[in-house]
Design a protein around this motif. Structure first.
Motif, PDB file in Angstrom:
ATOM      1  N   GLY A  11       0.786  -1.235   0.000  1.00  0.00           N
ATOM      2  CA  GLY A  11       0.000   0.000   0.000  1.00  0.00           C
ATOM      3  C   GLY A  11       0.811   1.275   0.000  1.00  0.00           C
ATOM      4  N   TRP A  12       2.159   1.188   0.144  1.00  0.00           N
ATOM      5  CA  TRP A  12       2.969   2.386   0.227  1.00  0.00           C
ATOM      6  C   TRP A  12       2.949   3.164  -1.085  1.00  0.00           C
ATOM      7  N   GLN A  13       3.051   2.448  -2.216  1.00  0.00           N
ATOM      8  CA  GLN A  13       3.014   3.124  -3.501  1.00  0.00           C
ATOM      9  C   GLN A  13       1.669   3.808  -3.735  1.00  0.00           C
ATOM     10  N   TRP A  14       0.592   3.118  -3.346  1.00  0.00           N
ATOM     11  CA  TRP A  14      -0.731   3.733  -3.490  1.00  0.00           C
ATOM     12  C   TRP A  14      -0.865   4.950  -2.590  1.00  0.00           C
ATOM     13  N   ALA A  15      -0.329   4.862  -1.379  1.00  0.00           N
ATOM     14  CA  ALA A  15      -0.405   6.001  -0.462  1.00  0.00           C
ATOM     15  C   ALA A  15       0.342   7.207  -1.026  1.00  0.00           C
ATOM     16  N   LYS A  16       1.542   6.975  -1.608  1.00  0.00           N
ATOM     17  CA  LYS A  16       2.298   8.080  -2.204  1.00  0.00           C
ATOM     18  C   LYS A  16       1.557   8.664  -3.399  1.00  0.00           C
ATOM     19  N   THR A  17       0.934   7.796  -4.199  1.00  0.00           N
ATOM     20  CA  THR A  17       0.190   8.277  -5.374  1.00  0.00           C
ATOM     21  C   THR A  17      -0.989   9.140  -4.950  1.00  0.00           C
ATOM     22  N   VAL A  18      -1.727   8.679  -3.946  1.00  0.00           N
ATOM     23  CA  VAL A  18      -2.873   9.451  -3.465  1.00  0.00           C
ATOM     24  C   VAL A  18      -2.423  10.787  -2.893  1.00  0.00           C
ATOM     25  N   PHE A  19      -1.315  10.777  -2.154  1.00  0.00           N
ATOM     26  CA  PHE A  19      -0.802  12.014  -1.563  1.00  0.00           C
ATOM     27  C   PHE A  19      -0.408  13.022  -2.650  1.00  0.00           C
ATOM     28  N   VAL A  20       0.295  12.541  -3.683  1.00  0.00           N
ATOM     29  CA  VAL A  20       0.698  13.435  -4.780  1.00  0.00           C
ATOM     30  C   VAL A  20      -0.523  13.965  -5.516  1.00  0.00           C
ATOM     31  N   CYS A  21      -1.537  13.115  -5.718  1.00  0.00           N
ATOM     32  CA  CYS A  21      -2.761  13.567  -6.400  1.00  0.00           C
ATOM     33  C   CYS A  21      -3.471  14.653  -5.596  1.00  0.00           C
ATOM     34  N   ILE A  22      -3.525  14.478  -4.274  1.00  0.00           N
ATOM     35  CA  ILE A  22      -4.189  15.488  -3.435  1.00  0.00           C
ATOM     36  C   ILE A  22      -3.423  16.811  -3.486  1.00  0.00           C
ATOM     37  N   ILE A  23      -2.097  16.739  -3.369  1.00  0.00           N
ATOM     38  CA  ILE A  23      -1.283  17.952  -3.419  1.00  0.00           C
ATOM     39  C   ILE A  23      -1.434  18.633  -4.782  1.00  0.00           C
ATOM     40  N   GLY A  24      -1.378  17.835  -5.859  1.00  0.00           N
ATOM     41  CA  GLY A  24      -1.520  18.404  -7.198  1.00  0.00           C
ATOM     42  C   GLY A  24      -2.888  19.027  -7.410  1.00  0.00           C
ATOM     43  N   PHE A  25      -3.941  18.353  -6.927  1.00  0.00           N
ATOM     44  CA  PHE A  25      -5.297  18.881  -7.090  1.00  0.00           C
ATOM     45  C   PHE A  25      -5.471  20.186  -6.321  1.00  0.00           C
ATOM     46  N   CYS A  26      -5.041  20.207  -5.064  1.00  0.00           N
ATOM     47  CA  CYS A  26      -5.191  21.422  -4.248  1.00  0.00           C
ATOM     48  C   CYS A  26      -4.351  22.569  -4.813  1.00  0.00           C
ATOM     49  N   GLY A  27      -3.129  22.256  -5.261  1.00  0.00           N
ATOM     50  CA  GLY A  27      -2.281  23.305  -5.829  1.00  0.00           C
ATOM     51  C   GLY A  27      -2.863  23.879  -7.101  1.00  0.00           C
ATOM     52  N   ALA A  28      -3.374  22.999  -7.983  1.00  0.00           N
ATOM     53  CA  ALA A  28      -3.973  23.490  -9.233  1.00  0.00           C
ATOM     54  C   ALA A  28      -5.236  24.295  -8.951  1.00  0.00           C
ATOM     55  N   ALA A  29      -6.062  23.826  -8.001  1.00  0.00           N
ATOM     56  CA  ALA A  29      -7.284  24.558  -7.661  1.00  0.00           C
ATOM     57  C   ALA A  29      -6.959  25.937  -7.097  1.00  0.00           C
TER      58      ALA A  29
END
Length: 210
Positions: free
Chosen positions: A98-116
């Motif tokens: 689950g570590w890779q999935w956790a990192k992917t989700v974290f990057v997606c959240i950061i990218g989404f919030c930053g773009a918004a």
């Protein structure tokens, strides 16, 4: 010199390895019309890593060529790849579920919030709301009440434009061209490799910046 004894060596600029014994086949490609010589060259050891931690090693293709010619004096090596290459050693680690999935989700959240945040600050900076109100009044002659078709079409168009620009959504792509993110990542990797090689060449040398 027989053509069958000519070896073509193509070294990659940077290779990540997880074993302490590094062979030619790990860092590049070898071609020879003689399959016996080709197999022998690919299996030649070029480095034994002693450190236990993660580290980058700057190596020279000349050392590989010298080793190959010592391995078999009858061959002639032609280097068609990099003159200096990097071995990026990472100690083997046990996979964490689950570590890779956790990192992917974290990057997606950061990218989404930053773009918004970037989109919202841009809209506030240029005052998009007032522009839409003025455009709506010019076209309909009425004062807009709340959100209009302009805001809806702008939101849909913005999302569609992002998907078209990045040319990637899940496993779907519009064409075979690399996405802007892939291009930037390759440029980033190339810049890292060049910087590591340049920094290594400057060690113990005086650099005049005056």
């Amino acid at each position: 010199m027989s053509a069958s004894n000519t070896v073509y060596l193509n070294l990659r600029e940077m290779t990540q390895v997880h074993r302490k014994d590094v062979y030619v086949k790990d860092v590049g490609s070898v071609y020879c019309s003689n399959p016996v010589i080709q197999s022998k060259c690919r299996a030649m050891k070029i480095k034994s890593i002693r450190e236990d931690g993660q580290h980058c090693y700057i190596e020279s293709a000349l050392d590989v060529i010298a080793g190959l010619e010592q391995l078999d004096p009858s061959i002639q090596v032609n280097n068609v790849g990099k003159v200096e290459y990097i071995i990026d050693y990472h100690p083997p680690k046990k996979p964490i579920p689950g570590w890779q999935w956790a990192k992917t989700v974290f990057v997606c959240i950061i990218g989404f919030c930053g773009a918004a945040f970037a989109i919202m600050t841009f809209n506030n900076d240029v005052n998009v709301t007032d522009v839409f109100q003025k455009v709506y009044r010019l076209i309909t002659g009425e004062k807009p009440q709340g959100f209009t078709i302009l805001e809806l079409s702008y939101s849909v168009g913005l999302a569609g434009g992002i998907l078209l620009f990045f040319n990637h959504f899940a496993g779907w792509k519009l064409n075979t061209d690399p996405t802007p993110l892939e291009v930037e990542m390759r440029l980033y990797e190339e810049n890292i490799g060049k910087t590591l090689i340049q920094n290594d060449s400057r060690k113990e040398q005086e650099v005049d910046v005056s």
